[in-house]
Design a protein around this motif. Structure first.
Motif, PDB file in Angstrom:
ATOM      1  N   ALA A 130       0.828  -1.202   0.000  1.00 50.33           N
ATOM      2  CA  ALA A 130       0.000   0.000   0.000  1.00 50.33           C
ATOM      3  C   ALA A 130       0.865   1.256   0.000  1.00 50.33           C
ATOM      4  O   ALA A 130       0.568   2.227  -0.700  1.00 50.33           O
ATOM      5  N   SER A 131       1.942   1.240   0.773  1.00 49.65           N
ATOM      6  CA  SER A 131       2.817   2.409   0.873  1.00 49.65           C
ATOM      7  C   SER A 131       3.526   2.690  -0.446  1.00 49.65           C
ATOM      8  O   SER A 131       3.587   3.841  -0.902  1.00 49.65           O
ATOM      9  N   VAL A 132       4.071   1.654  -1.074  1.00 53.11           N
ATOM     10  CA  VAL A 132       4.808   1.843  -2.319  1.00 53.11           C
ATOM     11  C   VAL A 132       3.871   2.264  -3.446  1.00 53.11           C
ATOM     12  O   VAL A 132       4.192   3.160  -4.249  1.00 53.11           O
ATOM     13  N   PHE A 185       1.036   9.117  -5.832  1.00 52.56           N
ATOM     14  CA  PHE A 185       1.178  10.499  -5.382  1.00 52.56           C
ATOM     15  C   PHE A 185       2.346  11.184  -6.082  1.00 52.56           C
ATOM     16  O   PHE A 185       2.302  12.386  -6.352  1.00 52.56           O
ATOM     17  N   GLY A 186       3.389  10.409  -6.394  1.00 50.45           N
ATOM     18  CA  GLY A 186       4.514  10.965  -7.129  1.00 50.45           C
ATOM     19  C   GLY A 186       4.107  11.410  -8.526  1.00 50.45           C
ATOM     20  O   GLY A 186       4.497  12.495  -8.987  1.00 50.45           O
ATOM     21  N   ALA A 195       3.700   5.241   8.535  1.00 54.51           N
ATOM     22  CA  ALA A 195       4.556   4.668   7.489  1.00 54.51           C
ATOM     23  C   ALA A 195       3.944   4.898   6.115  1.00 54.51           C
ATOM     24  O   ALA A 195       4.642   5.257   5.149  1.00 54.51           O
ATOM     25  N   TYR A 196       2.638   4.716   6.012  1.00 56.89           N
ATOM     26  CA  TYR A 196       1.936   4.871   4.739  1.00 56.89           C
ATOM     27  C   TYR A 196       1.983   6.327   4.256  1.00 56.89           C
ATOM     28  O   TYR A 196       2.335   6.609   3.100  1.00 56.89           O
ATOM     29  N   VAL A 197       1.634   7.270   5.132  1.00 58.67           N
ATOM     30  CA  VAL A 197       1.563   8.675   4.727  1.00 58.67           C
ATOM     31  C   VAL A 197       2.948   9.228   4.411  1.00 58.67           C
ATOM     32  O   VAL A 197       3.138   9.960   3.442  1.00 58.67           O
ATOM     33  N   VAL A 198       3.942   8.870   5.226  1.00 62.33           N
ATOM     34  CA  VAL A 198       5.301   9.352   4.979  1.00 62.33           C
ATOM     35  C   VAL A 198       5.835   8.802   3.658  1.00 62.33           C
ATOM     36  O   VAL A 198       6.519   9.509   2.903  1.00 62.33           O
ATOM     37  N   SER A 199       5.525   7.537   3.348  1.00 59.37           N
ATOM     38  CA  SER A 199       5.957   6.959   2.076  1.00 59.37           C
ATOM     39  C   SER A 199       5.368   7.727   0.901  1.00 59.37           C
ATOM     40  O   SER A 199       6.073   8.058  -0.065  1.00 59.37           O
ATOM     41  N   GLY A 200       4.083   8.017   0.982  1.00 59.05           N
ATOM     42  CA  GLY A 200       3.452   8.784  -0.088  1.00 59.05           C
ATOM     43  C   GLY A 200       4.036  10.177  -0.211  1.00 59.05           C
ATOM     44  O   GLY A 200       4.292  10.670  -1.321  1.00 59.05           O
ATOM     45  N   PHE A 201       4.265  10.817   0.937  1.00 65.41           N
ATOM     46  CA  PHE A 201       4.839  12.160   0.941  1.00 65.41           C
ATOM     47  C   PHE A 201       6.235  12.154   0.320  1.00 65.41           C
ATOM     48  O   PHE A 201       6.590  13.032  -0.471  1.00 65.41           O
ATOM     49  N   ALA A 202       7.038  11.152   0.676  1.00 69.16           N
ATOM     50  CA  ALA A 202       8.392  11.057   0.125  1.00 69.16           C
ATOM     51  C   ALA A 202       8.363  10.842  -1.375  1.00 69.16           C
ATOM     52  O   ALA A 202       9.146  11.450  -2.129  1.00 69.16           O
ATOM     53  N   GLY A 203       7.459   9.981  -1.846  1.00 65.75           N
ATOM     54  CA  GLY A 203       7.326   9.754  -3.282  1.00 65.75           C
ATOM     55  C   GLY A 203       6.920  11.010  -4.017  1.00 65.75           C
ATOM     56  O   GLY A 203       7.456  11.325  -5.092  1.00 65.75           O
TER      57      GLY A 203
END
Length: 411
Positions: free
Chosen positions: A238-240, A246-247, A361-369
């Motif tokens: 889900a995170s990736v 989002f990227g 973990a999920y939100v930070v992954s999306g934000f980083a992408g």
């Protein structure tokens, strides 16, 4: 409520196998006003992160600077939000949410007042950073909404909060800009402080009483993130996938103003900003996506969202010369982003026994992408034009899907 809410078993298709919460439809009926309050609170608090962006020209005029010289203040808000996600959002698993929401609400309101009174750009940036870091209340409330919702309507309840989130983002860009033009940028920050304080405290009072058996630590949730991702393939997927989605959205959406105000269209900044209204499509799509997740499972909804996003990328490319294609592409990419977000976040919230940490973990992954793709898109536009931005978006979608296509989640 116990210190760690019971987590339903999640099937590979993303649907929950848990039964209804006690009370069934009655519990769902009672939760209506509570859910509406959380959605409105989410809209107001999320708007604080993007409040500075439409006011930059007014801020620059007040401080005797150029808009480009104060543009970094909007980036400071994003950095503050990222810090808040890492340090405060995981505390939802370990500390009393009512007290935490109250504290963060008061800090946010005070920082917004400090922003309104800031004598210079340095003081304003510091206040905006603190306000953005403390305005992570929505990410504390989403896990609670998922835990309290009836199993058959869990995604729809999560979708209601996500609709509030995107409505707040659009309101910050559109309403904030109009209010700033009418009353001045300082009054916009002051008004946001009053709204945040009122709705935040009302939401805190409405939250259920909790007894937590563990002490929260600012670094405990942060250190737990890597291990949680390793133990949960569903959370990892889900995170990736959301990072990829989002990227792609960020690459296109953050570069769109460069296209619209450049030689291709020559629009004014104000006219180009009206494209933000296409974000309202998100509010309409979220409830529909929630119903589809509850009925067909997260996996199918994410697959459909990726297909829609894949169609929107070439439409954006064509939109470099045909404005009508941009209209269609803007609606399509927002619909894909929100549908994917509802499905992936529902899965992330129900796949571990630590929903607040998993949500972080999920939100930070999306934000980083999104942040990485935005940076690459800016460079691509400089060297290759709008076609380069479209390529970055397409590559990000391919990575988001391709990196998760062979790793199977648990049943």
């Amino acid at each position: 409520m116990s210190s760690a809410p019971s987590t339903p078993t999640v099937r590979q298709d993303g649907r929950s196998s848990a039964g209804q919460t006690p009370g069934g439809a009655t519990a769902s009926h009672r939760s209506g006003p509570f859910l509406a309050l959380i959605a409105v609170c989410t809209a107001v608090t999320a708007a604080n992160i993007y409040l500075a962006a439409p006011l930059l020209s007014l801020i620059a005029r007040d401080f005797g600077a150029t808009p480009s010289a104060v543009a970094w203040i909007a980036s400071v808000a994003q950095l503050g939000y990222a810090a808040g996600l890492l340090f405060f959002a995981p505390l939802g698993d370990t500390v009393n949410r009512r007290r935490l929401v109250t504290l963060l609400t008061v800090v946010t309101a005070a920082a917004l007042v400090a922003s309104a009174l800031a004598p210079g750009t340095g003081a304003l940036a510091a206040a905006v950073f603190v306000a953005s870091a403390a305005t992570v209340v929505p990410q504390l409330l989403v896990p609670l909404v998922a835990a309290r919702a009836p199993a058959a309507r869990r995604a729809r309840h999560v979708a209601a909060v996500i609709a509030g989130l995107f409505t707040g983002i659009v309101a910050a860009r559109v309403v904030g800009g109009l209010a700033g033009q009418a009353f001045g940028w300082r009054w916009v920050f002051a008004g946001a402080a009053l709204l945040t304080l009122g709705l935040g405290l009302a939401t805190a009072l409405a939250l259920p009483s909790e007894r937590r058996s563990r002490d929260g630590s600012l670094f405990g949730g942060l250190t737990a993130l890597p291990g949680l991702l390793r133990r949960s393939p569903d959370l990892w997927r889900a995170s990736v996938r959301q990072a990829g989605m989002f990227g792609a959205w960020s690459a296109l959406w953050t570069s769109l103003a460069l296209l619209l105000t450049g030689p291709a269209y020559g629009l004014s900044t104000a006219t180009a900003g009206l494209f933000g209204l296409f974000g309202l499509a998100a509010s309409a799509v979220a409830p529909l996506a929630g119903g589809l997740v509850d009925r067909f499972g997260a996996a199918r909804v994410v697959r459909g969202a990726y297909l829609l996003a894949a169609v929107s990328v070439p439409l954006f490319w064509v939109g470099g010369h045909v404005i009508g294609a941009l209209f269609v592409a803007a609606v399509a990419i927002h619909a894909a982003l929100v549908a994917s977000h509802v499905a992936n976040q529902t899965l992330a919230l129900t796949t571990t026994s630590s929903p607040a940490t998993a949500n972080t973990a999920y939100v930070v992954s999306g934000f980083a992408g999104g942040a990485t793709a935005s940076a690459l898109a800016g460079t691509a536009f400089t060297h290759f034009g709008w076609g380069g931005v479209s390529v970055v978006a397409g590559v990000w979608l391919a990575l988001g899907w391709g990196l998760t296509a062979t790793r199977r989640g648990r049943r």
